[in-house]
Structures are given as C-alpha cells and as structure tokens.
Design an enzyme around this catalytic site. Structure first.
Site, short mmCIF file in Angstrom:
data_model
loop_
_atom_site.label_atom_id
_atom_site.label_comp_id
_atom_site.label_asym_id
_atom_site.label_seq_id
_atom_site.Cartn_x
_atom_site.Cartn_y
_atom_site.Cartn_z
N ASP A 13 0.81 -1.22 0.00
CA ASP A 13 0.00 0.00 0.00
C ASP A 13 0.84 1.26 0.00
O ASP A 13 0.46 2.27 0.60
CB ASP A 13 -0.97 0.02 1.19
CG ASP A 13 -1.80 -1.24 1.23
OD1 ASP A 13 -2.34 -1.61 0.18
OD2 ASP A 13 -1.87 -1.87 2.30
N LYS A 16 1.92 2.10 -5.15
CA LYS A 16 2.58 1.59 -6.35
C LYS A 16 1.72 1.77 -7.60
O LYS A 16 2.23 2.09 -8.66
CB LYS A 16 2.90 0.09 -6.20
CG LYS A 16 3.89 -0.22 -5.11
CD LYS A 16 4.12 -1.71 -4.99
CE LYS A 16 2.94 -2.49 -4.46
NZ LYS A 16 2.55 -2.18 -3.07
N GLY A 40 -4.40 -4.69 -3.98
CA GLY A 40 -5.45 -3.73 -4.34
C GLY A 40 -4.78 -2.41 -4.67
O GLY A 40 -4.16 -1.80 -3.82
N HIS A 41 -4.86 -1.99 -5.91
CA HIS A 41 -4.27 -0.72 -6.33
C HIS A 41 -5.40 0.26 -6.61
O HIS A 41 -6.25 -0.02 -7.44
CB HIS A 41 -3.46 -0.91 -7.61
CG HIS A 41 -2.18 -1.63 -7.40
ND1 HIS A 41 -1.43 -2.14 -8.42
CD2 HIS A 41 -1.50 -1.90 -6.27
CE1 HIS A 41 -0.35 -2.71 -7.93
NE2 HIS A 41 -0.37 -2.59 -6.63
P1 IMP Z 1 -2.41 -12.83 2.40
O1 IMP Z 1 -1.54 -12.27 1.32
O2 IMP Z 1 -3.88 -12.63 2.12
O3 IMP Z 1 -2.07 -14.22 2.75
O4 IMP Z 1 -2.13 -11.96 3.73
C1 IMP Z 1 -0.91 -12.03 4.43
C2 IMP Z 1 -0.52 -10.66 4.98
O5 IMP Z 1 -0.21 -9.80 3.90
C3 IMP Z 1 -1.63 -9.95 5.77
O6 IMP Z 1 -1.03 -9.17 6.78
C4 IMP Z 1 -2.25 -9.03 4.72
O7 IMP Z 1 -2.89 -7.93 5.32
C5 IMP Z 1 -1.01 -8.63 3.95
N1 IMP Z 1 -1.32 -8.23 2.57
C6 IMP Z 1 -1.59 -9.04 1.52
N2 IMP Z 1 -1.78 -8.32 0.41
C7 IMP Z 1 -1.59 -7.03 0.74
C8 IMP Z 1 -1.60 -5.82 0.00
O8 IMP Z 1 -1.80 -5.77 -1.22
N3 IMP Z 1 -1.35 -4.68 0.70
C9 IMP Z 1 -1.06 -4.71 2.04
N4 IMP Z 1 -1.03 -5.81 2.76
C10 IMP Z 1 -1.29 -6.97 2.13
MG MG Z 2 -2.85 -2.05 -1.81
#
Ligand code: IMP
Ligand code: MG
Length: 422
Positions: A13, A16, A40-41
């Site tokens: 976040d 990017k 999520g962008h």
């Molecule tokens: P997962 O990728 O859903 O397995 O989540 C693992 C960790 O990565 C958690 O703390 C999520 O909040 C974090 N996370 C996964 N994708 C993102 C992202 O795009 N932005 C910020 N944190 C993320």
């Molecule tokens: Mg994001």
C-alpha cells in the site's frame, strides 16, 4: 531504461498503482509476476476511482500490453469480475491482456481454508482471506491446478480430487465447514476457463520476444518487501516473493537483466493485518495519518495501522531488492501533523542496528527517532518549502539512494519528477 521493476519497500500500500500508472504511459508492457487478488491498487483518473486487484495498472493505457505471468495465483471468478467491471470503460482484448497458461489457480478449497484458519487459528496472520497462502502451499506441494488444466475437464477433476483429498478431513473434522464437491468445483472452474480462454497464452515467450525486440517492460510488484515470504516479518507475511526474486521466478527475464528497480515508499508507514511494527503510532498522530491518508485496505476495507517513517526497514529493502531509485508518496498527508519524526536506527540487545536482517524479531527492537520541523502544505512551491527539502534530503542521504519522484496527492499531476525513466 528498458526493463524496470517497481516494488513496494514497506508493508504494501505504498501507492505503487499510481506510480505504475504514470510510468505505464512510456512502457510497452506491464507485467504482474507474484501475488494474486490480495493486492489492491487504487488509481484516480480524474474523479473516477479504479481499483485493480489482479490486472496490471498498464491496462488503463490503450497502447500498453498487460501481462499476468506464471508466478501470479489467479482466482478465475475474481479475474472475470474485474475484467467485466473494467470493460465498461476500457477496451480489453487478447491483444492488450495476456495471461499465463501456467498460473496456479486459487480454488474454493483454498479460500475456505484461508478463512477457516483466520477464524479458528492457531495463528491469526490477518490475511486478506482470498486463499493466497493455501494456493501457494499447494503449488509448493505439487498439487496446483494450473490455468491449462481448466481447459481439460478430466485433468481438472483429477487435480481437484488431489487437492481435496487431505483438505476434506480438515473441513469436516477440524473446521466443521461445508465445501463444494469436486464435481461442483470442476464445473465452475471449467466454465470460467472457457470464458477466459482467449486471454491465455505462453506469456514467458511473449515477454522474451518483446525483450529481444527491445520493447520496454515494467514489472509491477504487489504487496511490499516486508511481506516477502523469505525477507519479510515472518510469519506475518504473504506467501510469495514480493522482492526482486519474484520477477525471475514469476515471469522470467530470459537473457536480460533489470536496468533499474524502483522502491516505492510511503512518507510514513502503514501495515494491515497482524505482526510487529516498530514505529507504530497508537495515539492521536497515528489517528491523523489514518484519517487524512484514507488508510483503509483497498481489498478488505480494514483500517491500516500507521507509524513514522522507518529508515532501517528501508535500508534493508534497498539491499535485499537492489533498489536503485526511490519514489516517495503521500507527502501531503504529513502536512496535517504538528510535529514530525523519522526512525533512523534500532536499539537491540544493547547495540544500535542500522538495518534489520532476516529472522530478527521486530517486536524486540526499540526505534530511535530524529525530529523534524513540520512540513507546510505548499508542495507546488518546493523551492521555498525548506522543511520539505530538509526531510527529503535527509532520507536520500541516509539511504544513499536517489529520490526519482515524490507525490503529494492522488491525482496523476500531483507528482514531482526529479528523473524520468525513459
Ligand atoms: P495474504 O496475502 O492474504 O495471505 O495476507 C498475508 C498478509 O499480507 C496480511 O497481513 C495481509 O494484510 C497482507 N497483505 C496481503 N496483500 C496485501 C496488499 O496488497 N497490501 C497490504 N497488505 C497486504
Ligand atoms: Mg494495496
């Protein structure tokens, strides 16, 4: 520069999407190489908000080809929904979107397992619940359903049976949840495969040919370095290589090298989910950053935890990801603060560390801070904004890495460019 990777240097976040969107105007191809729809962008084009989860930000530019390479884990239904939404305003065809036949597929079993583990434990990671971890587990366990399996019902059924074999026991006896039969899941995925088939191809050879033709390729990272499975704050990480290794394993540079690696850095730090966070602010200042920075997860809507800029983490990101240039985002948010601090080092077991290392328990370090004068909101007049200059110069000198751009708002024109990447 012909080949550039853009990666998040913190916990994701960092903004990017906005920077890729800007750079994509001058690149021929934008590639996603790891992660999935956990990303999520959010990109603002005028007053229209676009949230991209799986499709590279290049899709917003008509001349740019977007590639989802084999390292990405794909939930076909989420991809289909994102495509349909984007198609309302953008023309998307197999000419400007190419998806690897070799991507691993996130099945319902992965999503159910991810969500059940988050609810029941034993360790709550705070995942996005999208099935990312279990899908990468099955990939490493050699049980992946690949995109090409979706085109062959018999093979798909066989792979799904293999995936469900042990999971059925977990669903029934450990988590007590119902789950779709192999036949139901097979029908659902086969139907989605038929819809998405036109976009599927051998993206490895496509990228190779493009590189040979001297086309400009931008590799768009998802999440951030501190969420890397090997370099991140394990176990509070995602399940892919968000660092530079992901470009090589998740797409392939064939016989080429990267000309530059851009590390995107938010002017403060945020994190969603559980895990240590040395500079976290649990007070009013953290509240201001959260509110003024609209710090809510683009995928889950969760409030992001906020804290001061952490230089040790950035030194670590720079060395592990070979970052050659920095881009600082969201500087405007700092202008709401009456005081400003930056963490320049950690105290740990009686010593001062200037950067962490893999395996260091970040919950045990004490951050050391330097104070700065608050930054006034005059970002258009950088010459007279000496507090802003002092802040940026300090970061650049401490990190021994040039700042190529800095952003002070969500719009495409609220970016100050010290260097372009042509
Ligand atoms: P997962 O990728 O859903 O397995 O989540 C693992 C960790 O990565 C958690 O703390 C999520 O909040 C974090 N996370 C996964 N994708 C993102 C992202 O795009 N932005 C910020 N944190 C993320
Ligand atoms: Mg994001």
């Amino acid at each position: 520069m012909k080949t550039v990777a853009l990666i998040g240097a913190q916990w994701g976040d960092e903004g990017k999407g906005k920077i890729t969107d800007l750079l994509a105007q001058t690149f021929d191809i934008v590639v996603r190489y790891q992660g999935g729809n956990n990303a999520g962008h959010t990109i603002w084009v005028g007053d229209k908000k676009q949230v991209l989860h799986l499709i590279p930000s290049g899709i917003l530019h008509p001349h740019t080809v977007s590639v989802i390479a084999h390292g990405v884990v794909v939930a076909p239904e989420a991809l289909y929904r994102e495509l349909e939404e984007l198609k309302k305003t953008i023309s998307i065809t197999p000419d400007n979107l190419k998806i690897s036949l070799n991507c691993s597929i996130i099945t319902r079993y992965h999503q159910l397992l991810d969500q059940a583990r988050e609810q029941i434990g034993p360790t709550k990671i705070g995942t996005t619940g999208k099935g990312i971890g279990p899908c990468y587990e099955d990939k490493a366990g050699r049980r992946s359903v690949k995109f090409y399996h979706l085109l062959d019902q018999k093979e798909l059924r066989k792979r799904l049976s293999e995936q469900l074999d042990e999971k059925a026991l977990l669903f029934e006896q450990r988590y007590h949840i119902s789950y779709p039969s192999v036949e139901e899941e097979c029908e659902r995925l086969y139907a989605l495969g038929q819809i998405l088939k036109p976009y599927l191809c051998d993206t490895f050879s496509y990228v190779e040919e493009s590189l040979n033709q001297k086309k400009r390729v931008l590799f768009e990272g998802a999440q951030g370095l501190l969420l890397d499975i090997d370099y991140g704050s394990y176990p509070y990480v995602t399940s892919s290589n968000t660092s530079i290794a992901g470009v090589h394993s998740g797409c392939g540079l064939t016989n080429h090298t990267l000309d530059g690696v851009i590390g995107v850095v938010k002017a403060y730090v945020t994190r969603v989910g559980e895990g240590p966070f040395p500079t976290e602010l649990k007070d009013e200042t953290g509240e201001i950053l959260q509110q003024k920075g609209h710090e809510f997860g683009a995928t889950t809507g969760r409030k992001r935890r906020c804290g001061w800029l952490d230089l040790p983490l950035l030194r670590y990101a720079i060395k592990t990801a070979h970052i050659s240039h920095l881009v600082i985002t969201k500087l405007d948010v700092l202008s709401y603060l009456p005081s400003l601090k930056v963490c320049y080092g950690y105290e740990y077991e009686g010593k001062i560390l200037d950067a962490p290392y893999p395996g260091l328990d970040l919950s045990l370090v004490k951050p050391l801070f330097k104070e700065f004068e608050p930054i006034p909101a005059e970002f258009e007049h950088v010459e007279s904004n000496t507090n802003l200059q002092t802040y940026l110069n300090y970061i650049q000198e401490e990190l021994k890495t040039p700042i190529a751009m800095w952003a002070y708002g969500p719009e495409r024109n609220q970016i100050y460019r010290c260097q372009d990447f042509s």
